[in-house]
Write an enzyme that holds these catalytic residues in place. Structure first.
Site, PDB file in Angstrom:
ATOM      1  N   GLU A  57       0.826  -1.208   0.000  1.00  0.00           N
ATOM      2  CA  GLU A  57       0.000   0.000   0.000  1.00  0.00           C
ATOM      3  C   GLU A  57       0.863   1.262   0.000  1.00  0.00           C
ATOM      4  O   GLU A  57       0.489   2.282  -0.585  1.00  0.00           O
ATOM      5  CB  GLU A  57      -0.947  -0.007   1.202  1.00  0.00           C
ATOM      6  CG  GLU A  57      -1.889  -1.205   1.260  1.00  0.00           C
ATOM      7  CD  GLU A  57      -2.724  -1.375   0.000  1.00  0.00           C
ATOM      8  OE1 GLU A  57      -3.022  -0.359  -0.663  1.00  0.00           O
ATOM      9  OE2 GLU A  57      -3.054  -2.522  -0.340  1.00  0.00           O
TER      10      GLU A  57
ATOM     11  N   HIS B 169       1.579   2.281  -3.458  1.00  0.00           N
ATOM     12  CA  HIS B 169       0.470   3.060  -4.027  1.00  0.00           C
ATOM     13  C   HIS B 169       0.534   4.508  -3.553  1.00  0.00           C
ATOM     14  O   HIS B 169       0.452   5.450  -4.331  1.00  0.00           O
ATOM     15  CB  HIS B 169      -0.873   2.481  -3.568  1.00  0.00           C
ATOM     16  CG  HIS B 169      -1.265   1.194  -4.220  1.00  0.00           C
ATOM     17  ND1 HIS B 169      -1.297   1.028  -5.576  1.00  0.00           N
ATOM     18  CD2 HIS B 169      -1.686   0.017  -3.686  1.00  0.00           C
ATOM     19  CE1 HIS B 169      -1.699  -0.201  -5.860  1.00  0.00           C
ATOM     20  NE2 HIS B 169      -1.940  -0.831  -4.731  1.00  0.00           N
TER      21      HIS B 169
ATOM     22  N   ASP C 254      -1.682  -1.767  -9.051  1.00  0.00           N
ATOM     23  CA  ASP C 254      -1.717  -3.217  -8.884  1.00  0.00           C
ATOM     24  C   ASP C 254      -1.357  -3.931 -10.186  1.00  0.00           C
ATOM     25  O   ASP C 254      -1.652  -3.457 -11.287  1.00  0.00           O
ATOM     26  CB  ASP C 254      -3.109  -3.665  -8.430  1.00  0.00           C
ATOM     27  CG  ASP C 254      -3.403  -3.263  -6.994  1.00  0.00           C
ATOM     28  OD1 ASP C 254      -2.472  -3.293  -6.174  1.00  0.00           O
ATOM     29  OD2 ASP C 254      -4.562  -2.906  -6.703  1.00  0.00           O
TER      30      ASP C 254
END
Length: 950
Positions: free
Chosen positions: A158, A161, A168
């Site tokens: 995460e 991101h 992804d």
């Protein structure tokens, strides 16, 4: 001791306005500092949760160091605790850290839709995300490690991101893609081994036994022990996966978000070229242990620092200041907050020391003290220093306190207090009023993590009121926060009317106020509620000095359409504005909210501005709304721009509740202000779930040749939402952006069509149908001039040598207006046979012959079905589904059970014994070979018997 009323459910409201990322995280000497993990006020005090957080971060620090090839680890982590938790001696006060700016939030959803860890990410490739969200159950339930992976690994997934803007490498919507005459799992790298298996109703077997092709129940089950170490952005559930895909291992053909958003670049290529690693090279670090600091949230302490210089007498600014700040004091600032007031011109004056907001009388007292006279010069630093003096009145410190600084004047000495501001630990929100406010003003908000707003002197835009209504608390308690439903204005001619409708939905209705302002003469005002009750001038609280009327709705306002009609009875035109605010109707149900953002707070032509509006109820996205951004430029008329959630242009993902659009109509330099209006219509708007940027729920594993399924991912309980959305209105300011280098006169054409990101191809009969969202002449606006479409049987040719690929005849293809659905059928020079995979890509061109970036590459495969041998399930071994259920937060240990598979027992999982399958296949081959041999012998002998002897 300060106190605050905390309702039963407090949900996220992250209101950072400028730039999608709000964090003050820094990477210094390979260590990330000031990483903030915030716990939502709705979570009860839980010491075990704090232990789990620290365990996760320690594990993540080591994992991150290895994954970044010794370039980064977590050095300094701050855990922000809710004000509802009890104090401890080692807890410290936050400074500029807050729930709204946290990197990681831990909060529970208001509906049971699972525990997917995810990152709210809606920028372009390389752009930072908003925040990472973990549920309390994810943090506490160790059974979820089986389906998501170790928490430390998930945090790194995460973090990639959030911090580096990668995406992804799996795709739940397209889990497989064609390669030649077979299908591959969407993954990175292709070296990851596993099996394609379909599990349904407790039974596992070959994907679609009748065809051998992937069906809706088909999943890829990875081998638990892999020979490849990539990739973290595919899954964090395999112990050997410890690296990001690089240029050697990247799978460019996989139809995933990483390839779509980053032009087929590998995740490590994007990460290694980020700002973080330009000056942070690999280093041997002996200790990767993070330092943890516990911060305890406190009551809101705020000082209004208001310009009263002579220029505030121009354009009626001092009166407008009283109107807007009055609304803030009467309706916006939360109960139990502490508020003081400072006025400044050439020097500063403390108008009132800190006062707790605990009654209507306290609010009105402060409102009546707002400055009324404008004179003198402008000394912003004097005002700031006086504001610090007031903020120290509660506990001697300014850490975590707030200043709202409004000015319309220039001040060459503003930089003289920058050092004090940085050291204060306070947050400064700035409001620039008019065209001449100090150019350096926004540096004060930027260096302290504050909001920055601007308001012009165009009264009908209601900009100053919008700025003050946007100053809600960032403590995460949505039940406390005031929500703006309407903000509108009109220059009404004599005896003309200003009419409109405001929809109050069931998620709001408490503390509802209608506020009307005017320029000279009191208008006739009529408000009609959904039941037909009519409110007139006599029902309003009138202020003849401030030219303001305020209508409080007692109790809870009825849901439905509220209609207003305002008539200007004066003998000359005047500007009339209306503002409507409300609060959550039920502390157990979060209201529908809109958070508006800009991709940057400064820009220079020809860099486009991107406007985002996130519409949600709690953590659930709201789709189907009509969202409009109004952009006020320094000159010219405001520009209205519809924001879209269609996955085209500036919008990253279709139907994720984030509405986006490029802004390119620059006219003049200076501060541009942006306001977003949202209208939801009953029967059209609906809730959905987040489908992107989250850790993959692993369907199961292959261990020692056997398939071990995990329990199916729990379905979303769509009936768990306790209210229907119905029709609603919301308004939110996205703040201000400082624009420079705009050339005089009509701006030159510098914007090509935007990249097509959603090209799809499908075989229809003997042809191939292409579909995509139309770009515009200028990014996602206007109409492109023409398309160039190419095809190839080689993915690499389209990617690397597009101009020399085979062209498609597009003579009859005329581009539609931007954001329309395009469809085109290709039939000529197409040879379709089994195993054929044809790739397509598009570029769009504008009237100046500027081309868009190359689209995503779509494939049209033709693979004929051939029934495979049936796989025979044998044994099962899996965690019990009860420990996987999302509701349980007490389970701390994975439960395993080994059972024999029985088709009539759907709750038993299945293990497919690969060795037995091979034996069965071998026997079948031998038997078939014997039958063929015997048949050949018999036929030969019969033929010999019919031959005459010579």
């Amino acid at each position: 001791m300060k106190s605050i009323k905390i309702f039963l459910l407090s949900l996220v409201c992250l209101v950072c306005v400028h730039g999608v990322s709000c964090s003050d995280v820094k990477l210094v000497n390979n260590g990330y500092e000031n990483v903030v993990i915030a716990i939502n006020p709705g979570i009860p005090e839980d010491p075990m949760l704090l232990t789990k957080i620290q365990e996760m971060v320690r594990s993540a620090s080591n994992f991150l160091y290895k994954a970044t090839k010794h370039r980064a680890y977590f050095r300094d982590v701050k855990i922000l605790l809710p004000i509802t938790w009890s104090s401890q001696p080692h807890y410290q006060r936050p400074s500029t850290q807050s729930y709204e700016k946290a990197n990681v939030i831990i909060a529970n959803p208001h509906t049971q839709y699972g525990d997917d860890p995810y990152t709210l990410q809606y920028g372009q490739c390389g752009d930072k995300g908003r925040y990472i969200h973990f549920t309390q159950n994810f943090m506490r339930d160790d059974a979820l490690i089986q389906v998501y992976g170790e928490r430390g690994s998930v945090l790194v997934h995460e973090w990639a991101h959030l911090r580096w803007g990668v995406f992804d490498e799996y795709n739940d919507l397209a889990p497989f893609y064609a390669v030649g005459d077979t299908f591959e799992a969407t993954r990175c790298s292709k070296e990851m081994k596993g099996l394609k298996v379909s599990c349904s109703g407790g039974a596992c077997g070959t994907c679609d036994p009748s065809t051998g092709l992937p069906d809706t129940d088909c999943n890829f089950f990875p081998d638990q022990n892999q020979v490849t170490s990539t990739s973290i952005m595919y899954t964090t559930g395999l112990p050997g996966v410890v690296d990001f895909c690089d240029n050697k291992t990247h799978n460019r053909e996989a139809p995933n978000m990483q390839n779509k958003m980053c032009n087929e670049r590998s995740t490590w290529d994007v990460i290694s070229k980020s700002d973080d690693f330009q000056n942070n090279h690999p280093t041997n670090i002996t200790s990767l242990e993070p330092k943890f600091t516990f911060l305890h949230a406190k009551d809101r302490v705020l000082c209004l620092v208001l310009d009263t210089s002579g220029s505030m007498g121009w354009e009626n600014r001092i009166q407008r200041l009283q109107q807007a700040a009055g609304i803030f004091l009467l309706q916006i600032i939360e109960d139990q907050s502490y508020v003081g007031i400072v006025g400044f011109h050439s020097s500063a004056t403390v108008i009132h020391e800190l006062t707790v907001i605990e009654s209507e009388d306290a609010r009105k007292m402060l409102k009546n003290l707002l400055p009324k006279i404008a004179s003198g010069g402008t000394n912003i630093c004097a005002g700031v220093r006086a504001g610090f003096q007031v903020l120290r009145g509660d506990d001697g410190s300014t850490n975590g306190d707030e200043i709202v600084l409004l000015t319309d004047g220039e001040d060459s000495g503003i930089s003289s207090c920058f050092s004090e501001v940085k050291q204060s630990g306070a947050v400064i929100h700035t409001i620039a009023l008019g065209p001449n406010a100090a150019e350096e003003l926004e540096q004060l908000s930027s260096m302290t993590g504050g909001l920055q707003y601007a308001a012009t002197d165009k009264l009908d835009e209601n900009g100053l009121v919008d700025a003050f209504t946007g100053l809600v608390s960032g403590n995460g308690n949505m039940s406390q926060q005031s929500i703006q439903l309407e903000s509108s204005g009109k220059n009404i001619t004599s005896n003309d009317w200003f009419n409109g409708t405001v929809f109050i939905d069931k998620s709001v209705g408490k503390n509802t106020f209608f506020v009307i302002t005017w320029g000279t003469d009191t208008p006739q005002m009529f408000i009609r509620d959904p039941n037909g009750k009519l409110y007139r001038n006599g029902n309003f609280e009138m202020d003849a000095v401030l030219l303001t009327a305020r209508l409080p709705i007692p109790g809870r306002a009825h849901s439905g359409a509220w209609m207003y009609s305002i008539q200007n009875g004066a003998g000359k035109p005047q500007v009339v504005t209306i503002t409507v605010t409300s609060r959550a109707a039920d502390e157990n149900i979060p209201p529908v909210t809109v958070n508006a953002h800009l991709n940057q707070d400064t820009t220079s032509f020809p860099n486009p501005l991107i406007i985002f509006a996130e519409v949600s109820q709690g953590f659930l996205p709201v789709i189907g709304a009509k969202v409009t951004a109004t952009v006020e430029r320094t000159i010219g008329q405001p520009v209205n721009l519809e924001l879209l959630d269609n996955g085209g242009g500036a919008d990253a993902v279709r139907n994720d509740g984030v509405y986006s659009r490029y802004f390119t109509e620059f006219l003049g330099n200076g501060r541009y202000t942006i306001k977003v209006s949202v209208q939801g219509k009953d029967g059209i708007v609906r809730l959905t779930t987040r489908k992107q940027s989250h850790a993959m729920y692993i369907p199961g594993y292959v261990r020692n040749g056997q398939i071990h399924p995990n329990p199916p991912k729990p379905p979303v309980d769509r009936n768990d939402s306790q209210i229907q959305l119905g029709s609603f209105n919301r308004v939110k300011t996205a703040g201000a952006c400082v624009v420079s280098q705009v050339p005089p006169g009509p701006p030159p054409d510098k914007f090509p069509p935007s990249k097509i990101k959603d090209l799809r191809a499908a075989i229809v009969g003997d042809a191939i149908q292409l579909k995509w969202t139309a770009p515009g002449d200028d990014l996602d606006q206007g109409t492109a001039s023409f398309y160039e479409i190419k095809l190839s049987k080689s993915f690499a040719q389209l990617r690397d040598d597009f101009p020399n690929a085979q062209s498609v005849n597009t003579t009859d293809l005329k581009p539609k207006v931007a954001n329309s659905e395009e469809s085109f059928t290709v039939s000529e020079n197409i040879e379709l046979k089994n195993g054929t995979v044809i790739y397509f890509a598009i570029q769009a061109f504008d009237k100046g012959n500027q081309s868009s970036a190359l689209s995503n590459i779509a494939q049209a495969p033709l693979i004929l079905a051939s029934p495979p041998p049936t796989l025979q399930p044998t044994q099962s071994s899996q965690p019990t589904q009860s420990s996987q259920a999302t509701q349980s937060s007490q389970t701390t240990q994975s439960s395993q059970a080994t059972q024999s598979f029985r088709p009539t027992q759907p709750h038993n999982s299945v293990v497919i014994n690969i060795s037995e399958i091979l034996v069965i296949v071998g026997i079948v081959v031998i038997v078939v070979s014997l039958i063929i041999s015997i048949t050949v012998c018999v036929v030969t002998k019969k033929r010999q018997g019919r031959v005459s002897p010579s």
